[in-house]
Design an enzyme around this catalytic site. Sequence first.
Site, mmCIF file in Angstrom:
data_model
loop_
_atom_site.group_PDB
_atom_site.id
_atom_site.type_symbol
_atom_site.label_atom_id
_atom_site.label_comp_id
_atom_site.label_asym_id
_atom_site.label_seq_id
_atom_site.Cartn_x
_atom_site.Cartn_y
_atom_site.Cartn_z
ATOM 1 N N ARG A 142 64.146 -29.402 52.665
ATOM 2 C CA ARG A 142 62.744 -29.535 52.218
ATOM 3 C C ARG A 142 61.896 -28.311 52.590
ATOM 4 O O ARG A 142 60.755 -28.437 53.002
ATOM 5 C CB ARG A 142 62.091 -30.799 52.797
ATOM 6 N N SER A 184 57.806 -39.087 51.232
ATOM 7 C CA SER A 184 58.026 -39.172 52.675
ATOM 8 C C SER A 184 56.972 -38.337 53.407
ATOM 9 O O SER A 184 56.755 -37.183 53.058
ATOM 10 C CB SER A 184 59.407 -38.623 53.036
ATOM 11 N N GLU A 254 56.483 -33.559 56.198
ATOM 12 C CA GLU A 254 57.020 -33.060 54.926
ATOM 13 C C GLU A 254 55.850 -32.827 53.971
ATOM 14 O O GLU A 254 55.839 -31.873 53.209
ATOM 15 C CB GLU A 254 58.010 -34.071 54.324
HETATM 16 C C1 LIG Z 1 56.678 -41.518 45.114
HETATM 17 C C2 LIG Z 1 57.174 -40.159 45.547
HETATM 18 C C3 LIG Z 1 58.521 -39.997 45.855
HETATM 19 C C4 LIG Z 1 59.009 -38.736 46.252
HETATM 20 N N1 LIG Z 1 60.339 -38.608 46.554
HETATM 21 C C5 LIG Z 1 60.821 -37.382 46.900
HETATM 22 C C6 LIG Z 1 62.221 -37.208 47.188
HETATM 23 O O1 LIG Z 1 63.027 -38.130 47.110
HETATM 24 N N2 LIG Z 1 62.651 -35.955 47.526
HETATM 25 C C7 LIG Z 1 61.784 -34.898 47.606
HETATM 26 O O2 LIG Z 1 62.234 -33.779 47.887
HETATM 27 N N3 LIG Z 1 60.468 -35.038 47.352
HETATM 28 C C8 LIG Z 1 59.954 -36.254 47.008
HETATM 29 N N4 LIG Z 1 58.624 -36.409 46.762
HETATM 30 C C9 LIG Z 1 57.718 -35.244 46.922
HETATM 31 C C10 LIG Z 1 57.488 -34.443 45.639
HETATM 32 O O3 LIG Z 1 58.040 -35.091 44.529
HETATM 33 C C11 LIG Z 1 58.115 -33.046 45.761
HETATM 34 O O4 LIG Z 1 57.733 -32.384 46.958
HETATM 35 C C12 LIG Z 1 57.731 -32.155 44.581
HETATM 36 O O5 LIG Z 1 58.529 -31.025 44.611
HETATM 37 C C13 LIG Z 1 56.250 -31.771 44.612
HETATM 38 O O6 LIG Z 1 55.940 -31.016 43.461
HETATM 39 P P1 LIG Z 1 54.427 -30.731 43.059
HETATM 40 O O7 LIG Z 1 54.419 -29.927 41.813
HETATM 41 O O8 LIG Z 1 53.671 -31.998 43.010
HETATM 42 O O9 LIG Z 1 53.950 -29.802 44.280
HETATM 43 P P2 LIG Z 1 52.593 -29.869 45.137
HETATM 44 O O10 LIG Z 1 52.572 -31.134 45.903
HETATM 45 O O11 LIG Z 1 51.424 -29.579 44.275
HETATM 46 O O12 LIG Z 1 52.827 -28.636 46.123
HETATM 47 C C14 LIG Z 1 53.846 -28.682 47.110
HETATM 48 C C15 LIG Z 1 54.004 -27.281 47.719
HETATM 49 O O13 LIG Z 1 54.559 -26.405 46.732
HETATM 50 C C16 LIG Z 1 53.811 -25.205 46.672
HETATM 51 N N5 LIG Z 1 53.882 -24.711 45.286
HETATM 52 C C17 LIG Z 1 53.578 -25.398 44.153
HETATM 53 N N6 LIG Z 1 53.794 -24.636 43.062
HETATM 54 C C18 LIG Z 1 54.257 -23.436 43.523
HETATM 55 C C19 LIG Z 1 54.653 -22.224 42.878
HETATM 56 N N7 LIG Z 1 54.624 -22.089 41.542
HETATM 57 N N8 LIG Z 1 55.051 -21.173 43.661
HETATM 58 C C20 LIG Z 1 55.075 -21.278 45.021
HETATM 59 N N9 LIG Z 1 54.717 -22.411 45.679
HETATM 60 C C21 LIG Z 1 54.306 -23.485 44.946
HETATM 61 C C22 LIG Z 1 52.397 -25.611 47.070
HETATM 62 O O14 LIG Z 1 51.691 -24.484 47.555
HETATM 63 C C23 LIG Z 1 52.693 -26.643 48.156
HETATM 64 O O15 LIG Z 1 52.901 -26.000 49.394
HETATM 65 C C24 LIG Z 1 58.106 -37.641 46.346
HETATM 66 C C25 LIG Z 1 56.743 -37.810 46.029
HETATM 67 C C26 LIG Z 1 56.278 -39.056 45.631
HETATM 68 C C27 LIG Z 1 54.831 -39.204 45.288
#
Ligand SMILES: Cc1cc2nc3c(=O)[nH]c(=O)nc-3n(C[C@H](O)[C@H](O)[C@H](O)COP(=O)(O)OP(=O)(O)OC[C@H]3O[C@@H](n4cnc5c(N)ncnc54)[C@H](O)[C@@H]3O)c2cc1C
Length: 259
Positions: A142, A184, A254
């Site tokens: 992660r 998480s 996380e």
């Molecule tokens: C119900 C639920 C279940 C989930 N289950 C999982 C799971 O099983 N496994 C898991 O790994 N995650 C899980 N997650 C977390 C989430 O799905 C992941 O972390 C996902 O990758 C977040 O993507 P996002 O676009 O929403 O990023 P954001 O939440 O908007 O950003 C996350 C991070 O990424 C950085 N970021 C975003 N875009 C870029 C870019 N283009 N370049 C550089 N940095 C960037 C941001 O600065 C920030 O630090 C879950 C979330 C929810 C709500």
Amino acid sequence: MFIKSIDFSKYSSIKIGPTAEVMMIERGDNIPTDRYLIGGANNLLISPTPPLLMMLSKDFSTIELYDNILTIGASTPTGKIVSYAKRHNLSGFEFFAKLPGMLGGMLAMNAGVKQYEIFNILDSVEIDGEWVDVSQIEHGYRYASLGGVATRARFVVSSGYSQSLADELKALRANQPQKPSAGSAFKNPPNDHAGRLIEAVGLKGLSIGGMQWSPMHANFLVNNGNGTYNEAIELIELAKAKVSEEFDIILKEEIRILD
Ligand SMILES: Cc1cc2nc3c(=O)[nH]c(=O)nc-3n(C[C@H](O)[C@H](O)[C@H](O)COP(=O)(O)OP(=O)(O)OC[C@H]3O[C@@H](n4cnc5c(N)ncnc54)[C@H](O)[C@@H]3O)c2cc1C
């Protein structure tokens, strides 16, 4: 670039945050260095006074396939990527079906499910305009040290989309809380589970105001309605303090906290 007003109490998956002016980056723009980049806000807890924010616009929501190289833009939602993989019978992207977010957020978090992680299938990432080979990017559970803004990523693909694998991974969601959360809250410490530890210190199901350590899965901080940033922080701090006291383990978030 243009400014978009986003209400994070609606946009973020945990349904917390103010309405903020977010700079939307378009193709060809110089990307600012004084703003925090967000994706789908599925892994964020945003304070009432967040830093300046930016986001990649739809210009970066692209998918191109040439021979066996798939190039995906960083603002492409995971659902669109899975649909594409299914339509073109490509293997390796089935686990995206469980993960809400955009490609950029997946890369920055090295998002994954079970043994499936995005870095396992990645070839290279375009960071601040330069293509960087995956071997040059430090990453782990992660976590990935991108060192800048990811705008696209390349994957070497082979055929064989597995609907049964996608369904199996998606079904894991059924055992997770359906209430608003950011997934998480803590990373699992080595050889242990954050959820087990939170439960062991008696916090599973504990509420403060509208926020709660889910009775269904202790590592999910859920919003039962009108939960606030401060209530979420209080629960996070309480879990860290109790787990440290009783188990001498430092839980690491996380979720990313934007204060
Ligand atoms: C119900 C639920 C279940 C989930 N289950 C999982 C799971 O099983 N496994 C898991 O790994 N995650 C899980 N997650 C977390 C989430 O799905 C992941 O972390 C996902 O990758 C977040 O993507 P996002 O676009 O929403 O990023 P954001 O939440 O908007 O950003 C996350 C991070 O990424 C950085 N970021 C975003 N875009 C870029 C870019 N283009 N370049 C550089 N940095 C960037 C941001 O600065 C920030 O630090 C879950 C979330 C929810 C709500």
